[in-house]
Design an enzyme around this catalytic site. Structure first.
Site, short mmCIF file in Angstrom:
data_model
loop_
_atom_site.label_atom_id
_atom_site.label_comp_id
_atom_site.label_asym_id
_atom_site.label_seq_id
_atom_site.Cartn_x
_atom_site.Cartn_y
_atom_site.Cartn_z
N SER A 64 6.67 12.54 32.70
CA SER A 64 7.47 13.63 33.28
C SER A 64 7.49 13.62 34.80
O SER A 64 8.34 14.27 35.41
CB SER A 64 6.97 14.98 32.78
OG SER A 64 5.71 15.30 33.33
N LYS A 106 3.06 19.05 37.81
CA LYS A 106 4.46 19.29 38.15
C LYS A 106 4.60 19.50 39.66
O LYS A 106 3.61 19.68 40.37
CB LYS A 106 5.00 20.53 37.43
CG LYS A 106 4.92 20.47 35.91
CD LYS A 106 5.78 19.39 35.30
CE LYS A 106 5.54 19.26 33.80
NZ LYS A 106 6.28 18.14 33.21
#
Length: 203
Positions: A64, A106
Site C-alpha cells: 500500500s 500511511k
C-alpha cells in the site's frame, strides 16, 4: 607522595584468589548469581522501555505504500515525534485503524480543520490540488465526497493510491492522534536499501 594502591594485575589476582577460596561457598556464589540476574533484568527493562516508549523497528507488510516502502522492509519508527509536536502533512506514520488490531503505515494528507477530497484523479486539500510529485505521479481512481478532518485527527492515504485501504474508506475515516504510534523516519533493513523517509523540503 607514593601511590601504594595495587595495580590492575595485582587486583585481578586478588579476585581470582577470592573466587578460588569461595568456589564451594554457596552463599558467596548465590550473591554473584543474584547480581548477574539483577544486571540482566535491568538490561531487559531498558531495552523493553526503549521499544515501548521511544523507538522500534517495524516491518512493512503489503504494497500500500509502494514505491516509497516495499513489502518486507523494516523501518525505524520514532515514537517520541508527536509528544510535543502535531503530525504534519507528508509525514509517514504508524497508526491503528478503528476496530483493527494490526498497525498500518500511511502518509498524512490532511490536517485538522482541512477539507480533503479526490476529484478527477487528483487529491484536493481546501480546494487546492495537492503536490504529491515526490511520491505519486499517477491517476487516483474513484472520486470521494469532501471530508472535513475533525479536531485532533489526520486524514491518511497509502502512497500506492489505488491499492490502499485508508481514510477514504468509511470503515477507516480520519485517524485520531491517540491512535498514532509514531513517525517512520527511515528504512533500516535490508542495509542495501537504507534511506531516509523525509521529504526533500525537510532535508
Amino acid at each position: 607522595m607514593k601511590d601504594n594502591r595495587p595495580d590492575k594485575k595485582t587486583m585481578k589476582g586478588y579476585y581470582k584468589a577470592a573466587d578460588e577460596v569461595h568456589k564451594h561457598d554457596k552463599g558467596y556464589n548465590k550473591i554473584g548469581n543474584i547480581q548477574y540476574v539483577i544486571s540482566l533484568a535491568l538490561v531487559i527493562i531498558i531495552a523493553l522501555s526503549l521499544r515501548l516508549f521511544v523507538t522500534e523497528p517495524t516491518r512493512v507488510s503489503g504494497d500500500s505504500m509502494h514505491p516509497t516502502l516495499l513489502n518486507g522492509e523494516r523501518m525505524f519508527v520514532d515514537k517520541t515525534s508527536y509528544l510535543f509536536n502535531e503530525p504534519k502533512r507528508g509525514d509517514i506514520i504508524i497508526c491503528y485503524y478503528p476496530n483493527h488490531t494490526a498497525s498500518c503505515v500511511k502518509r498524512v494528507i490532511a490536517l485538522p480543520g482541512e477539507t480533503v477530497c479526490v476529484m478527477d484523479g487528483v487529491v484536493y486539500v481546501n480546494d487546492e490540488p495537492l503536490d504529491e510529485s515526490e511520491y505519486w505521479n499517477d491517476y487516483v481512481f474513484y472520486n470521494t465526497w469532501p471530508v472535513i478532518v475533525p479536531e485532533k485527527c489526520v486524514f491518511v492515504m497509502g502512497d500506492n493510491r489505488n491499492e490502499s485501504l485508508d481514510s477514504r474508506s468509511a470503515e477507516v475515516g480520519p485517524i485520531p492522534y491517540n491512535r498514532i504510534v509514531g513517525r517512520a523516519r527511515s528504512v533500516i533493513w535490508p542495509l542495501s536499501s537504507f534511506r531516509s523517509l523525509a521529504l526533500k523540503n525537510e532535508i
